[in-house]
Design an enzyme around this catalytic site. Structure first.
Site, short mmCIF file in Angstrom:
data_model
loop_
_atom_site.label_atom_id
_atom_site.label_comp_id
_atom_site.label_asym_id
_atom_site.label_seq_id
_atom_site.Cartn_x
_atom_site.Cartn_y
_atom_site.Cartn_z
NE ARG A 97 18.13 -30.98 -22.77
CZ ARG A 97 17.83 -31.18 -24.08
NH1 ARG A 97 17.46 -30.18 -24.86
NH2 ARG A 97 17.87 -32.38 -24.58
CB SER A 108 19.18 -35.95 -16.94
OG SER A 108 19.00 -36.99 -17.87
CD GLU A 147 17.82 -31.70 -17.73
OE1 GLU A 147 18.84 -32.09 -18.34
OE2 GLU A 147 16.71 -32.22 -17.86
C1 LIG Z 1 11.56 -39.72 -15.94
C2 LIG Z 1 11.92 -38.36 -16.48
C3 LIG Z 1 12.52 -38.24 -17.73
C4 LIG Z 1 12.84 -36.98 -18.23
N1 LIG Z 1 13.41 -36.90 -19.48
C5 LIG Z 1 13.70 -35.69 -20.00
C6 LIG Z 1 14.26 -35.58 -21.33
O1 LIG Z 1 14.47 -36.57 -22.02
N2 LIG Z 1 14.52 -34.34 -21.79
C7 LIG Z 1 14.27 -33.22 -21.06
O2 LIG Z 1 14.52 -32.11 -21.58
N3 LIG Z 1 13.75 -33.29 -19.82
C8 LIG Z 1 13.46 -34.48 -19.27
N4 LIG Z 1 12.93 -34.57 -18.02
C9 LIG Z 1 12.76 -33.35 -17.20
C10 LIG Z 1 11.38 -32.70 -17.33
O3 LIG Z 1 10.39 -33.64 -17.64
C11 LIG Z 1 11.36 -31.61 -18.37
O4 LIG Z 1 12.34 -30.64 -18.08
C12 LIG Z 1 9.99 -30.93 -18.43
O5 LIG Z 1 9.95 -30.11 -19.57
C13 LIG Z 1 9.67 -30.09 -17.21
O6 LIG Z 1 8.36 -29.60 -17.37
P1 LIG Z 1 7.39 -29.40 -16.13
O7 LIG Z 1 6.11 -28.92 -16.65
O8 LIG Z 1 7.37 -30.63 -15.29
O9 LIG Z 1 8.15 -28.24 -15.37
P2 LIG Z 1 8.34 -28.08 -13.79
O10 LIG Z 1 9.24 -29.16 -13.29
O11 LIG Z 1 7.05 -27.89 -13.12
O12 LIG Z 1 9.15 -26.70 -13.75
C14 LIG Z 1 10.47 -26.63 -14.23
C15 LIG Z 1 10.81 -25.15 -14.40
O13 LIG Z 1 10.01 -24.62 -15.45
C16 LIG Z 1 9.25 -23.51 -14.97
N5 LIG Z 1 7.95 -23.55 -15.65
C17 LIG Z 1 7.09 -24.59 -15.78
N6 LIG Z 1 6.03 -24.22 -16.50
C18 LIG Z 1 6.21 -22.91 -16.80
C19 LIG Z 1 5.45 -21.93 -17.51
N7 LIG Z 1 4.28 -22.22 -18.09
N8 LIG Z 1 5.94 -20.68 -17.60
C20 LIG Z 1 7.14 -20.35 -17.05
N9 LIG Z 1 7.90 -21.22 -16.38
C21 LIG Z 1 7.44 -22.49 -16.26
C22 LIG Z 1 9.14 -23.71 -13.45
O14 LIG Z 1 8.93 -22.47 -12.80
C23 LIG Z 1 10.51 -24.31 -13.17
O15 LIG Z 1 11.48 -23.29 -13.08
C24 LIG Z 1 12.58 -35.82 -17.47
C25 LIG Z 1 11.97 -35.94 -16.22
C26 LIG Z 1 11.63 -37.19 -15.72
C27 LIG Z 1 10.94 -37.29 -14.39
#
Ligand SMILES: Cc1cc2nc3c(=O)[nH]c(=O)nc-3n(C[C@H](O)[C@H](O)[C@H](O)COP(=O)(O)OP(=O)(O)OC[C@H]3O[C@@H](n4cnc5c(N)ncnc54)[C@H](O)[C@@H]3O)c2cc1C
Length: 328
Positions: free
Chosen positions: A177, A227, A302
């Site tokens: 992670r 999480s 996380e």
């Molecule tokens: C119901 C639910 C279930 C989930 N299950 C999981 C799971 O099983 N496993 C897991 O790993 N995660 C899980 N997550 C967490 C989340 O979905 C992941 O971490 C996901 O990858 C976040 O992506 P995002 O585009 O929403 O990032 P954001 O939430 O928009 O951003 C998160 C971070 O990433 C950075 N970021 C985003 N895009 C970029 C980019 N293109 N370049 C540089 N930095 C960037 C942002 O600046 C921030 O620091 C879950 C979330 C929810 C709501």
């Protein structure tokens, strides 16, 4: 941000710039204030131009994907938000090739589907994760204790000054992670993945099973960000997943305003209506402290925190600043 700056940003991303965007209506926790400018680039060139312009003008920049892993301040954010999403979600695959390239705004469940349809196996476990490829690579996300990093070939990102940086998998420093990107101010632009040949129909069945089991395990009725704390392999072997530790310390179902530790899964915090960012922050901080005092284990959050100055920081750090009276 003055009008001249906004005009220039609109020239860089024609038709894809919005003002005073309510992040509370878009984030998965349904919490967050308004951001002054949101630009949705459609190419890596546009990301470069936005970053170059923001650096020249000293404009704070906030990088967002699907907002499924972020607790966003309730206050207004006077920053340029670069949102990687639908407008930057293409992929590139030659029939029969083991590698496939995605733009970072690609939606993870759609990525899993594209791989399944092409019989490219190895990332079935990401099919239920609601985020973008960029967000997933940033934190080496995945499920069933696996991460996307083991399938990455190269990542192309854009630094603060608008330069392209290319890294191979080793240079991405993927660990449980986390990745090199967690500590860098770079926008992940394009990601090349390598997969194994697989049976498309068997992959489809496996993904349905994964989705079914997630539906039963995770709270779905109220907004949440998945999480809250990381489950690292060492602590998993010793104590079990973070939800077990949180439950053992008596936090399951605990409330702070409309924020509640999910009665279904203690590593989730749900928003039962009008929860404030500060309430979620306090729950996270207090849970962490109580598990450390009671069980001697320091859990790592996380989810990350978005401040009103546009900076994204570790949530434990944000909690300490909040306790010290800082306006986040
Ligand atoms: C119901 C639910 C279930 C989930 N299950 C999981 C799971 O099983 N496993 C897991 O790993 N995660 C899980 N997550 C967490 C989340 O979905 C992941 O971490 C996901 O990858 C976040 O992506 P995002 O585009 O929403 O990032 P954001 O939430 O928009 O951003 C998160 C971070 O990433 C950075 N970021 C985003 N895009 C970029 C980019 N293109 N370049 C540089 N930095 C960037 C942002 O600046 C921030 O620091 C879950 C979330 C929810 C709501």
């Amino acid at each position: 941000m003055d009008r001249a700056a906004i005009t220039q940003i609109k020239t860089i991303c024609p038709g894809r710039v919005s003002l005073d965007v309510d992040l509370g209506a878009m984030s998965w926790w349904e919490i967050g204030g308004k951001v002054r400018v949101m630009a949705c680039p459609a190419s890596i060139k546009e990301v470069q131009q936005l970053r170059y312009f923001a650096a020249q003008q000293n404009i704070p920049t906030l990088i967002l994907g699907g907002m499924s892993n972020l607790l966003i301040t309730d206050r207004s954010i006077d920053a340029l938000c670069i949102r990687l999403g639908n407008s930057f979600a293409d992929f590139d695959h030659r029939p029969g090739a083991a590698t496939i390239g995605f733009q970072s705004g690609a939606w993870v469940p759609m990525v899993a589907r594209a791989l399944q349809q092409r019989g490219l196996s190895g990332l079935e476990h990401i099919c239920g994760i609601p985020g973008t490829v960029g967000g997933l690579v940033m934190m080496n996300g995945g499920s069933m204790r696996r991460g996307i990093g083991s399938h990455v070939v190269t990542v192309k990102s854009v630094d603060r000054l608008g330069n392209i940086v290319s890294r191979n998998r080793e240079e991405c420093d993927f660990a449980y992670r986390s990745s090199v990107f967690s500590g860098q101010d770079e926008v992940i632009g394009e990601v090349d993945l390598k997969l194994e040949p697989g049976d498309s129909e068997a992959m489809r069945r496996e993904m349905i099973d994964i989705l079914r089991s997630r539906r039963l395990k995770f709270p779905r009725k109220f907004p949440n960000c998945g999480s809250v704390f990381k489950s690292n392999p060492a602590s998993y072997a010793k104590f079990g997943p973070p939800g077990v530790l949180i439950e053992r310390m008596g936090w399951k179902g605990a409330e702070r305003g409309d924020a509640q530790v999910s009665p279904l899964h203690a590593n989730f915090i749900i928003n039962r209506g009008r929860a404030k960012a500060a309430e979620i922050l306090e729950l996270i901080g207090e849970i962490r402290q109580s598990v450390e005092e009671g069980l001697g284990h320091r859990m790592e959050p996380e989810v990350r925190f978005v401040r009103s100055d546009g900076r994204i920081e570790d949530i434990a750090q944000a909690y300490r600043a909040h306790l010290a009276g800082a306006e986040l």
